[in-house]
Write a protein that holds these residues in place. Structure first.
Motif, PDB file in Angstrom:
ATOM      1  N   ARG A   1       0.856  -1.234   0.152  1.00 26.08           N
ATOM      2  CA  ARG A   1       0.129   0.025   0.217  1.00 26.08           C
ATOM      3  C   ARG A   1       0.951   1.086  -0.014  1.00 26.08           C
ATOM      4  NH1 ARG A   1      -4.371   0.607   4.399  1.00 26.08           N
ATOM      5  NH2 ARG A   1      -2.575   0.247   5.557  1.00 26.08           N
ATOM      6  N   CYS A   2       0.389   2.278  -0.497  1.00 31.12           N
ATOM      7  CA  CYS A   2       0.879   3.609  -0.293  1.00 31.12           C
ATOM      8  C   CYS A   2      -0.174   4.620   0.219  1.00 31.12           C
ATOM      9  CB  CYS A   2       1.230   4.070  -1.682  1.00 31.12           C
ATOM     10  SG  CYS A   2       1.919   5.761  -1.611  1.00 31.12           S
ATOM     11  N   ILE A   3       0.060   5.357   1.252  1.00 32.96           N
ATOM     12  CA  ILE A   3      -0.898   6.129   2.003  1.00 32.96           C
ATOM     13  C   ILE A   3      -0.317   7.508   1.937  1.00 32.96           C
ATOM     14  CG2 ILE A   3      -2.094   6.898   4.030  1.00 32.96           C
ATOM     15  CD1 ILE A   3      -1.789   3.880   4.968  1.00 32.96           C
ATOM     16  N   ILE A   4      -0.947   8.490   1.467  1.00 33.84           N
ATOM     17  CA  ILE A   4      -0.380   9.950   1.327  1.00 33.84           C
ATOM     18  C   ILE A   4      -1.255  10.646   2.536  1.00 33.84           C
ATOM     19  CG2 ILE A   4      -0.320  11.832  -0.090  1.00 33.84           C
ATOM     20  CD1 ILE A   4      -1.243   9.670  -2.432  1.00 33.84           C
ATOM     21  N   TYR A   5      -0.471  11.237   3.365  1.00 31.75           N
ATOM     22  CA  TYR A   5      -1.251  11.908   4.724  1.00 31.75           C
ATOM     23  C   TYR A   5      -1.261  13.535   4.215  1.00 31.75           C
ATOM     24  CZ  TYR A   5      -0.946   7.658   6.810  1.00 31.75           C
ATOM     25  OH  TYR A   5      -0.961   6.489   7.382  1.00 31.75           O
ATOM     26  N   GLY A   6      -2.354  14.309   4.240  1.00 32.19           N
ATOM     27  CA  GLY A   6      -2.295  15.659   4.082  1.00 32.19           C
ATOM     28  C   GLY A   6      -2.781  16.409   5.174  1.00 32.19           C
ATOM     29  N   THR A   7      -3.076  17.692   5.251  1.00 30.47           N
ATOM     30  CA  THR A   7      -3.540  18.572   6.212  1.00 30.47           C
ATOM     31  C   THR A   7      -4.887  18.198   6.329  1.00 30.47           C
ATOM     32  OG1 THR A   7      -3.559  20.398   4.729  1.00 30.47           O
ATOM     33  CG2 THR A   7      -1.513  20.368   6.335  1.00 30.47           C
ATOM     34  N   HIS A   8      -5.712  17.877   5.325  1.00 27.54           N
ATOM     35  CA  HIS A   8      -7.123  17.751   5.542  1.00 27.54           C
ATOM     36  C   HIS A   8      -7.694  16.344   5.115  1.00 27.54           C
ATOM     37  CE1 HIS A   8      -7.296  22.067   6.140  1.00 27.54           C
ATOM     38  NE2 HIS A   8      -6.759  22.321   5.179  1.00 27.54           N
ATOM     39  N   GLY A   9      -6.803  15.503   5.389  1.00 31.45           N
ATOM     40  CA  GLY A   9      -7.328  14.079   4.944  1.00 31.45           C
ATOM     41  C   GLY A   9      -6.048  13.259   4.481  1.00 31.45           C
ATOM     42  N   ARG A  10      -6.486  11.961   3.914  1.00 32.19           N
ATOM     43  CA  ARG A  10      -5.528  11.200   3.393  1.00 32.19           C
ATOM     44  C   ARG A  10      -5.933  10.277   2.308  1.00 32.19           C
ATOM     45  NH1 ARG A  10      -7.894   8.009   7.130  1.00 32.19           N
ATOM     46  NH2 ARG A  10      -8.321   5.830   6.761  1.00 32.19           N
ATOM     47  N   ILE A  11      -5.090   9.752   1.525  1.00 23.75           N
ATOM     48  CA  ILE A  11      -5.363   8.859   0.330  1.00 23.75           C
ATOM     49  C   ILE A  11      -4.746   7.723   0.318  1.00 23.75           C
ATOM     50  CG2 ILE A  11      -5.104   8.708  -2.199  1.00 23.75           C
ATOM     51  CD1 ILE A  11      -5.269  11.772  -2.566  1.00 23.75           C
ATOM     52  N   GLU A  12      -5.442   6.675   0.440  1.00 27.89           N
ATOM     53  CA  GLU A  12      -4.823   5.211   0.274  1.00 27.89           C
ATOM     54  C   GLU A  12      -4.951   4.501  -1.093  1.00 27.89           C
ATOM     55  OE1 GLU A  12      -6.724   2.742   3.277  1.00 27.89           O
ATOM     56  OE2 GLU A  12      -6.009   4.453   4.824  1.00 27.89           O
ATOM     57  N   ILE A  13      -3.628   4.048  -1.495  1.00 30.78           N
ATOM     58  CA  ILE A  13      -3.649   3.415  -2.995  1.00 30.78           C
ATOM     59  C   ILE A  13      -3.475   1.971  -2.556  1.00 30.78           C
ATOM     60  CG2 ILE A  13      -2.108   3.407  -4.928  1.00 30.78           C
ATOM     61  CD1 ILE A  13      -1.515   6.101  -4.617  1.00 30.78           C
ATOM     62  N   ASP A  14      -4.050   1.288  -3.242  1.00 29.70           N
ATOM     63  CA  ASP A  14      -4.208  -0.366  -2.684  1.00 29.70           C
ATOM     64  C   ASP A  14      -2.839  -0.919  -3.252  1.00 29.70           C
ATOM     65  OD1 ASP A  14      -4.413  -0.244  -5.502  1.00 29.70           O
ATOM     66  OD2 ASP A  14      -5.540  -2.083  -5.242  1.00 29.70           O
ATOM     67  N   ASN A  15      -2.204  -0.371  -4.101  1.00 28.32           N
ATOM     68  CA  ASN A  15      -0.769  -1.348  -4.820  1.00 28.32           C
ATOM     69  C   ASN A  15      -0.320  -0.297  -5.407  1.00 28.32           C
ATOM     70  OD1 ASN A  15       0.866  -2.843  -6.030  1.00 28.32           O
ATOM     71  ND2 ASN A  15      -0.669  -4.233  -6.684  1.00 28.32           N
ATOM     72  N   VAL A  16       1.128  -0.186  -4.748  1.00 29.34           N
ATOM     73  CA  VAL A  16       1.951   0.836  -5.049  1.00 29.34           C
ATOM     74  C   VAL A  16       2.609   0.819  -6.528  1.00 29.34           C
ATOM     75  CG1 VAL A  16       4.120   0.062  -4.123  1.00 29.34           C
ATOM     76  CG2 VAL A  16       3.734   2.465  -4.239  1.00 29.34           C
ATOM     77  N   ASN A  17       2.677  -0.478  -6.991  1.00 29.94           N
ATOM     78  CA  ASN A  17       3.264  -0.513  -8.382  1.00 29.94           C
ATOM     79  C   ASN A  17       2.321  -0.702  -9.397  1.00 29.94           C
ATOM     80  OD1 ASN A  17       2.672  -3.203  -7.706  1.00 29.94           O
ATOM     81  ND2 ASN A  17       4.072  -4.032  -8.823  1.00 29.94           N
ATOM     82  N   ASN A  18       0.911  -0.716  -9.120  1.00 22.61           N
ATOM     83  CA  ASN A  18      -0.105  -0.878 -10.083  1.00 22.61           C
ATOM     84  C   ASN A  18      -1.517  -0.673  -9.462  1.00 22.61           C
ATOM     85  OD1 ASN A  18      -1.648  -1.535 -12.423  1.00 22.61           O
ATOM     86  ND2 ASN A  18      -1.676  -3.782 -12.023  1.00 22.61           N
ATOM     87  N   PRO A  19      -1.855   0.580  -9.227  1.00 27.25           N
ATOM     88  CA  PRO A  19      -3.054   1.027  -8.523  1.00 27.25           C
ATOM     89  C   PRO A  19      -4.211   0.452  -9.140  1.00 27.25           C
ATOM     90  CG  PRO A  19      -1.561   2.809  -8.506  1.00 27.25           C
ATOM     91  CD  PRO A  19      -1.045   1.763  -9.436  1.00 27.25           C
ATOM     92  N   THR A  20      -5.022  -0.182  -8.384  1.00 25.18           N
ATOM     93  CA  THR A  20      -6.423  -0.633  -8.872  1.00 25.18           C
ATOM     94  C   THR A  20      -7.614   0.017  -8.085  1.00 25.18           C
ATOM     95  OG1 THR A  20      -6.423  -2.658  -7.601  1.00 25.18           O
ATOM     96  CG2 THR A  20      -5.544  -2.794  -9.714  1.00 25.18           C
ATOM     97  N   LEU A  21      -7.200   0.790  -7.116  1.00 28.68           N
ATOM     98  CA  LEU A  21      -8.185   1.225  -6.180  1.00 28.68           C
ATOM     99  C   LEU A  21      -7.533   2.531  -5.284  1.00 28.68           C
ATOM    100  CD1 LEU A  21     -11.059   1.406  -4.886  1.00 28.68           C
ATOM    101  CD2 LEU A  21     -10.275  -0.267  -3.256  1.00 28.68           C
ATOM    102  N   VAL A  22      -8.313   3.671  -5.342  1.00 30.77           N
ATOM    103  CA  VAL A  22      -7.695   4.641  -4.282  1.00 30.77           C
ATOM    104  C   VAL A  22      -8.960   5.242  -3.770  1.00 30.77           C
ATOM    105  CG1 VAL A  22      -6.712   7.057  -4.735  1.00 30.77           C
ATOM    106  CG2 VAL A  22      -5.977   5.360  -6.318  1.00 30.77           C
TER     107      VAL A  22
END
Length: 346
Positions: free
Chosen positions: A235-256
């Motif tokens: 997984r890849c998780i991006i944390y921001g000041t107003h929320g976050r984004i989760e990517i299911d597969n860092v080398n081939n995303p299929t769900l964000v």
């Protein structure tokens, strides 16, 4: 539709994956396979219904029907084979890593530019529409200012002998670590100002596992874990000041999935209905660039390609893990000063 003939160099696992992908794509044909082992090439051609099988790379390059060459051999000879393609006037698409270090990658891409032949890296993450959609949304501050990123990738690859050999440019960092590193560069808009990386080294002299901390300006950071000995969640998780984004597969995303500051889901992003494996996008981009006579694709510039490998080189050299290959520094003798080099910044 007129089919674009692809010649494949190397008859291993990833070559088989790509052969299947190309057969399922409109406008593409896995036309030829080349291996130094002619019987292996013939067996591959039979399995994937490929018209031509060659027992040498040079023989395939003499085939006028081959319009683009895809290189899927071991990391250590990508540049050598790519130059053969360029000399033959064949556009070439090199499986990542394009080379084992930044210097040879830069020399290759300069050579291709001088010869006027397309040469690009098949780094499928750069071409993934979902990943690029995330990048676009970050620019729109969908979760505010990005503060930190975590990204993991790990597989149990102990049975793949090539990854254990320094002379073949093995190791986890170069082979699979390039994915989360590329993701962070894309999401952060470039490389860090500082990095601390801790490896676990195999008895053969390559990295098997690593933890990488990347520091960016304004207190931003990224943390990557890479392993070729155990499966990780990818997984890849991006944390921001107003929320976050989760990517299911860092080398081939299929769900964000996008979350607000309250932790509740704000929505999801998924691939288009006609998406296949994710590999199709890179080959469409390569064909477009080659036909247009361009030296790089719209999605991946020469500059960005080299930047990634400069970063990886810096980490490997700090670990004192140069490859026994041309244009690599000599391995340092183990002294008190460099007995534990991974504690230093790369």
């Amino acid at each position: 539709m007129i089919e674009y003939n692809i010649g494949i160099m190397g008859a291993g696992y990833i070559a088989g994956v790509i052969a299947k992908v190309l057969k399922d794509m409109n406008g593409f044909c896995p036309y030829a396979i080349a291996s130094r082992d002619e019987e292996k090439a013939k067996k591959f051609a039979e399995e994937y219904e490929i018209e031509k099988a060659y027992g040498s790379y040079e023989a395939m390059l003499e085939d006028p029907e081959v319009e683009l060459v895809y290189i899927a051999t071991v990391n250590s000879n990508h540049v050598e084979l790519a130059k053969k393609c360029i000399d033959a006037g064949k556009p070439v698409f090199v499986e990542k890593p394009i080379s084992y270090n930044a210097k040879t990658a830069a020399e290759l891409l300069k050579y291709a530019t001088e010869k006027g032949v397309f040469c690009g890296e098949a780094m499928w993450l750069r071409y993934n529409p979902l990943m690029n959609l995330v990048v676009d949304n970050l620019r729109k501050n969908i979760i505010g200012d990005v503060r930190s990123i975590t990204a993991n990738i790990g597989y149990n690859l102990g049975g793949r002998e090539r990854l254990l050999k320094p002379e073949l440019a093995g190791g986890a960092l170069l082979d699979i670590g390039v994915y989360p590193i590329t993701a962070v560069f894309m999401l952060m808009g470039g490389g860090p100002v500082n990095v601390v990386a801790e490896p676990i080294i195999t008895t053969t002299g390559v990295d098997a596992y690593s933890s990488i901390y990347m520091r960016y300006p304004q207190g931003r950071s990224a943390y990557i874990t890479v392993s070729m000995t155990t499966s990780l969640d990818k997984r890849c998780i991006i944390y921001g000041t107003h929320g976050r984004i989760e990517i299911d597969n860092v080398n081939n995303p299929t769900l964000v999935t996008v979350y607000g500051s309250d932790g509740k889901s704000r929505g999801e992003m998924k691939p288009a209905d006609d998406a296949k494996t994710g590999y199709e996008y890179e080959f469409k981009a390569a064909r477009k660039a080659a036909i247009a006579g361009n030296q790089e694709t719209e999605e991946l510039s020469i500059k960005d390609t080299i930047e990634i490998y400069r970063f990886i080189d810096a980490i490997r050299y700090t670990w004192n893990l140069p490859f026994p290959l041309p244009e690599e520094p000599e391995k340092k003798p183990m002294t008190v000063e460099n007995l534990n080099p991974n504690t230093k910044n790369a």
